[in-house]
Design a protein around this motif. Structure first.
Motif, mmCIF file in Angstrom:
data_model
loop_
_atom_site.group_PDB
_atom_site.id
_atom_site.type_symbol
_atom_site.label_atom_id
_atom_site.label_comp_id
_atom_site.label_asym_id
_atom_site.label_seq_id
_atom_site.Cartn_x
_atom_site.Cartn_y
_atom_site.Cartn_z
ATOM 1 N N LEU A 227 -0.815 -1.099 -1.181
ATOM 2 C CA LEU A 227 -0.370 -1.042 0.230
ATOM 3 C C LEU A 227 -1.140 -2.310 0.758
ATOM 4 O O LEU A 227 -0.882 -3.019 1.719
ATOM 5 C CB LEU A 227 -0.511 0.084 0.869
ATOM 6 C CG LEU A 227 -0.474 0.284 2.395
ATOM 7 C CD1 LEU A 227 1.010 -0.005 2.602
ATOM 8 C CD2 LEU A 227 -0.517 1.609 2.905
ATOM 9 N N ALA A 228 -2.610 -2.331 0.718
ATOM 10 C CA ALA A 228 -3.407 -3.398 1.224
ATOM 11 C C ALA A 228 -3.015 -4.587 1.004
ATOM 12 O O ALA A 228 -2.959 -5.650 1.494
ATOM 13 C CB ALA A 228 -4.802 -3.192 0.712
ATOM 14 N N GLU A 229 -2.760 -4.919 -0.299
ATOM 15 C CA GLU A 229 -2.316 -6.280 -0.893
ATOM 16 C C GLU A 229 -0.613 -6.564 -0.091
ATOM 17 O O GLU A 229 -0.543 -7.565 0.015
ATOM 18 C CB GLU A 229 -2.116 -6.196 -2.560
ATOM 19 C CG GLU A 229 -3.208 -5.905 -3.095
ATOM 20 C CD GLU A 229 -2.914 -5.800 -4.715
ATOM 21 O OE1 GLU A 229 -1.909 -5.669 -5.267
ATOM 22 O OE2 GLU A 229 -3.942 -6.010 -5.535
ATOM 23 N N GLU A 230 0.103 -5.570 -0.244
ATOM 24 C CA GLU A 230 1.235 -5.995 0.515
ATOM 25 C C GLU A 230 1.198 -6.355 1.687
ATOM 26 O O GLU A 230 1.892 -7.242 2.444
ATOM 27 C CB GLU A 230 2.165 -4.530 0.246
ATOM 28 C CG GLU A 230 3.415 -4.641 0.982
ATOM 29 C CD GLU A 230 4.132 -3.272 1.343
ATOM 30 O OE1 GLU A 230 5.136 -3.136 2.166
ATOM 31 O OE2 GLU A 230 4.192 -2.420 0.331
ATOM 32 N N ARG A 231 0.137 -5.788 2.564
ATOM 33 C CA ARG A 231 -0.093 -6.208 3.950
ATOM 34 C C ARG A 231 -1.162 -7.461 4.249
ATOM 35 O O ARG A 231 -1.265 -7.642 5.208
ATOM 36 C CB ARG A 231 -0.630 -4.932 4.754
ATOM 37 C CG ARG A 231 0.582 -3.729 5.087
ATOM 38 C CD ARG A 231 -0.002 -2.586 5.630
ATOM 39 N NE ARG A 231 1.169 -1.636 6.017
ATOM 40 C CZ ARG A 231 1.586 -1.641 7.324
ATOM 41 N NH1 ARG A 231 1.313 -2.312 8.078
ATOM 42 N NH2 ARG A 231 2.557 -0.849 7.353
ATOM 43 N N ASN A 261 -5.178 5.034 7.191
ATOM 44 C CA ASN A 261 -5.052 4.647 8.450
ATOM 45 C C ASN A 261 -5.595 3.424 9.031
ATOM 46 O O ASN A 261 -5.214 2.883 9.730
ATOM 47 C CB ASN A 261 -5.997 5.874 9.200
ATOM 48 C CG ASN A 261 -6.039 5.822 10.786
ATOM 49 O OD1 ASN A 261 -4.895 6.136 11.527
ATOM 50 N ND2 ASN A 261 -7.072 5.294 11.297
ATOM 51 N N ALA A 262 -6.757 2.962 8.094
ATOM 52 C CA ALA A 262 -7.399 1.800 8.625
ATOM 53 C C ALA A 262 -6.344 0.674 7.780
ATOM 54 O O ALA A 262 -6.605 -0.481 8.594
ATOM 55 C CB ALA A 262 -8.616 1.577 7.607
ATOM 56 N N ILE A 263 -5.684 0.847 6.874
ATOM 57 C CA ILE A 263 -4.927 -0.391 6.605
ATOM 58 C C ILE A 263 -3.615 -0.410 7.478
ATOM 59 O O ILE A 263 -3.302 -1.406 7.949
ATOM 60 C CB ILE A 263 -4.479 0.151 4.939
ATOM 61 C CG1 ILE A 263 -5.362 0.033 3.984
ATOM 62 C CG2 ILE A 263 -3.232 -0.978 4.662
ATOM 63 C CD1 ILE A 263 -5.018 0.477 2.579
ATOM 64 N N VAL A 264 -3.064 0.849 7.707
ATOM 65 C CA VAL A 264 -1.960 0.738 8.627
ATOM 66 C C VAL A 264 -2.118 0.353 9.944
ATOM 67 O O VAL A 264 -1.348 -0.538 10.651
ATOM 68 C CB VAL A 264 -1.203 2.190 8.829
ATOM 69 C CG1 VAL A 264 -0.035 2.256 9.745
ATOM 70 C CG2 VAL A 264 -0.864 2.526 7.538
ATOM 71 N N GLY A 270 -4.771 -11.225 7.911
ATOM 72 C CA GLY A 270 -6.085 -11.517 7.469
ATOM 73 C C GLY A 270 -7.217 -10.349 7.953
ATOM 74 O O GLY A 270 -8.144 -10.463 8.486
ATOM 75 N N GLY A 271 -6.555 -9.139 7.994
ATOM 76 C CA GLY A 271 -7.340 -8.043 8.229
ATOM 77 C C GLY A 271 -8.242 -7.511 7.128
ATOM 78 O O GLY A 271 -7.943 -7.815 6.085
ATOM 79 N N THR A 272 -9.329 -6.637 7.493
ATOM 80 C CA THR A 272 -10.160 -6.242 6.476
ATOM 81 C C THR A 272 -10.301 -4.747 6.776
ATOM 82 O O THR A 272 -10.241 -4.010 7.700
ATOM 83 C CB THR A 272 -11.639 -6.925 6.484
ATOM 84 O OG1 THR A 272 -12.151 -6.499 7.705
ATOM 85 C CG2 THR A 272 -11.489 -8.421 6.174
ATOM 86 N N GLU A 289 -14.468 1.261 7.936
ATOM 87 C CA GLU A 289 -14.277 0.576 9.157
ATOM 88 C C GLU A 289 -13.051 -0.778 8.810
ATOM 89 O O GLU A 289 -12.925 -1.098 7.917
ATOM 90 C CB GLU A 289 -15.523 -0.232 9.267
ATOM 91 C CG GLU A 289 -15.692 -0.951 10.503
ATOM 92 C CD GLU A 289 -17.240 -1.461 10.799
ATOM 93 O OE1 GLU A 289 -17.461 -2.476 11.411
ATOM 94 O OE2 GLU A 289 -18.072 -0.824 9.818
ATOM 95 N N ASN A 290 -12.296 -0.773 9.914
ATOM 96 C CA ASN A 290 -11.472 -1.930 9.685
ATOM 97 C C ASN A 290 -11.281 -2.381 11.193
ATOM 98 O O ASN A 290 -11.672 -2.170 12.056
ATOM 99 C CB ASN A 290 -9.780 -0.927 9.650
ATOM 100 C CG ASN A 290 -9.493 -0.248 10.756
ATOM 101 O OD1 ASN A 290 -10.153 0.812 10.938
ATOM 102 N ND2 ASN A 290 -8.430 -0.859 11.613
ATOM 103 N N THR A 291 -10.681 -3.596 10.849
ATOM 104 C CA THR A 291 -10.330 -4.748 12.017
ATOM 105 C C THR A 291 -8.997 -4.155 12.547
ATOM 106 O O THR A 291 -8.383 -3.362 12.071
ATOM 107 C CB THR A 291 -10.240 -6.190 11.444
ATOM 108 O OG1 THR A 291 -9.050 -6.233 10.326
ATOM 109 C CG2 THR A 291 -11.380 -6.702 10.649
ATOM 110 N N GLY A 292 -8.620 -4.963 13.669
ATOM 111 C CA GLY A 292 -7.598 -4.574 14.420
ATOM 112 C C GLY A 292 -7.698 -4.813 15.955
ATOM 113 O O GLY A 292 -8.488 -5.544 16.322
#
Length: 373
Positions: A227-231, A261-264, A270-272, A289-292
């Protein structure tokens, strides 16, 4: 079970006060009697009975007076004890009335007992705190039931509409309707399973086992790596061996929900997402921890409520059912831990789960970065 009626606490205290007062009076009069006997002769002369003091004369004159004093003390003890017991038990009466009010379903009532701190005030304050928490819990359950009903009604209503369309138009291509029904039904199943998981976690119906949070975090990240690779999200896991005790299944669900939740809830490009585990004094920590987009603290404080969603996200089959962080909080609470959500200064969210340590943790670092899609 019904109890037989007995004496009230006020009457028991009254009798106790009067009894102690009578005992004190008897001891006092006895001491006076013994003291006087030392100075009164023990001779007996019928002719000189009313002229010379002796012990017989003393007993003849002292006994009626002592009886009168004891009678006065008994009346004073009963009346005064009844009054003092009423004053002492007045706070308990207010607490009893508040309990009966709460029993009838009114949880908004508070005792708010005035005065300085004592045992009754501590009991009243503890009862007020319990009522406040119970009222908040009941309100949360009502909101949860209403939201769950709404969320479940939506896929059912959509399914009924699709079936009515198919019935009204038999010649219509059923492939599209079947696909939409499959999507709607999958969402309803996911929501039902999430509700069941939330209920099981809240009941703590699991056998505690020794669990390494670092392995749990790695497994959750591994399962969500596609899912992370897809996004186009960079997913990293690193940290220490963090041993705790609990349910491996529930803790894996906790980590999976946090990473999902952090991925979505991330940047479109370019998110992490960074997943770390660490050890503290007496506890272990899992942080995701996620960007957004920037999040207001007021919004972050509501994200653990059921069906509460944060920033906008794409409505795909990965969108979830709005119970992810609510399940995380419930699982954390079931493991005697704490969940802290905090907005990141540059945007995004940091979720920190702290659980009791099982001991025997060490250091182990690792990182995983998926290739760019």
């Amino acid at each position: 079970m019904a109890r037989r009626p007995g004496l009230s606490v006020r009457l028991k205290l009254t009798l106790s006060y009067a009894g102690f007062l009578m005992v004190a009076g008897i001891l006092l009069l006895g001491a006076v009697w013994v003291y006087l006997l030392q100075y009164v002769p023990d001779d007996w002369d019928q002719r000189m009975l009313h002229e010379n003091p002796n012990r017989q004369l003393l007993a003849y004159t002292f006994a009626p007076a002592a009886g009168t004093v004891l009678g006065v003390l008994l009346v004073f003890g009963l009346v005064g004890g009844w009054f003092l017991a009423g004053r002492m038990l007045a706070p308990l009466t207010r607490i009893t009335e508040a309990t009966r009010t709460a029993t009838h379903g009114s949880l908004s009532h508070r005792i708010r007992l005035p005065g300085r701190q004592d045992e009754f005030r501590e009991l009243a304050d503890a009862f007020d705190t319990m009522l406040a928490r119970l009222e908040a819990h009941v309100a949360e359950q009502k909101r949860f039931a209403a939201n769950a009903s709404h969320e479940l009604r939506t896929p059912l209503a959509v399914s009924r509409t699709l079936l009515e369309v198919a019935r009204a138009d038999p010649d219509r291509d059923t492939g599209e309707i079947i696909d939409r029904l499959h999507t709607v039904n999958s969402r309803a199943i996911d929501l039902t399973e999430a509700l069941l998981l939330l209920s099981r976690a809240d009941r703590r119906s699991f056998t505690p086992e020794r669990v390494d949070l670092s392995l749990i975090a790695e497994e959750a990240a591994e399962s969500l790596l596609p899912l992370a690779e897809e996004r186009g999200i960079t997913l990293e896991t690193r940290g220490d061996i963090a041993a705790t005790t609990g349910s491996p299944t529930l803790l894996l669900q906790l980590a999976t929900n946090l990473v999902h939740n952090a991925i979505v809830h991330n940047l479109s490009e370019g998110g992490t997402v960074q997943v770390t585990t660490s050890v503290r004094a007496g506890s272990v920590v899992l942080a995701v921890e996620n960007t957004g987009v920037p999040l207001a603290p007021e919004l972050v404080s509501t994200l653990t409520e059921p069906f509460q969603r944060g920033a906008e996200r794409l409505r795909t089959h990965h969108a979830g059912v709005g119970l992810g962080l609510a399940i995380v909080e419930t699982i954390t609470r079931a493991h005697d831990g704490t969940l802290v959500l905090a907005p990141r200064p540059g945007g995004g969210l940091r979720a920190t789960v702290e659980l009791p340590s099982a001991g025997g943790s060490g250091d182990r670092g690792r990182a995983r970065t998926p290739p760019s899609p």
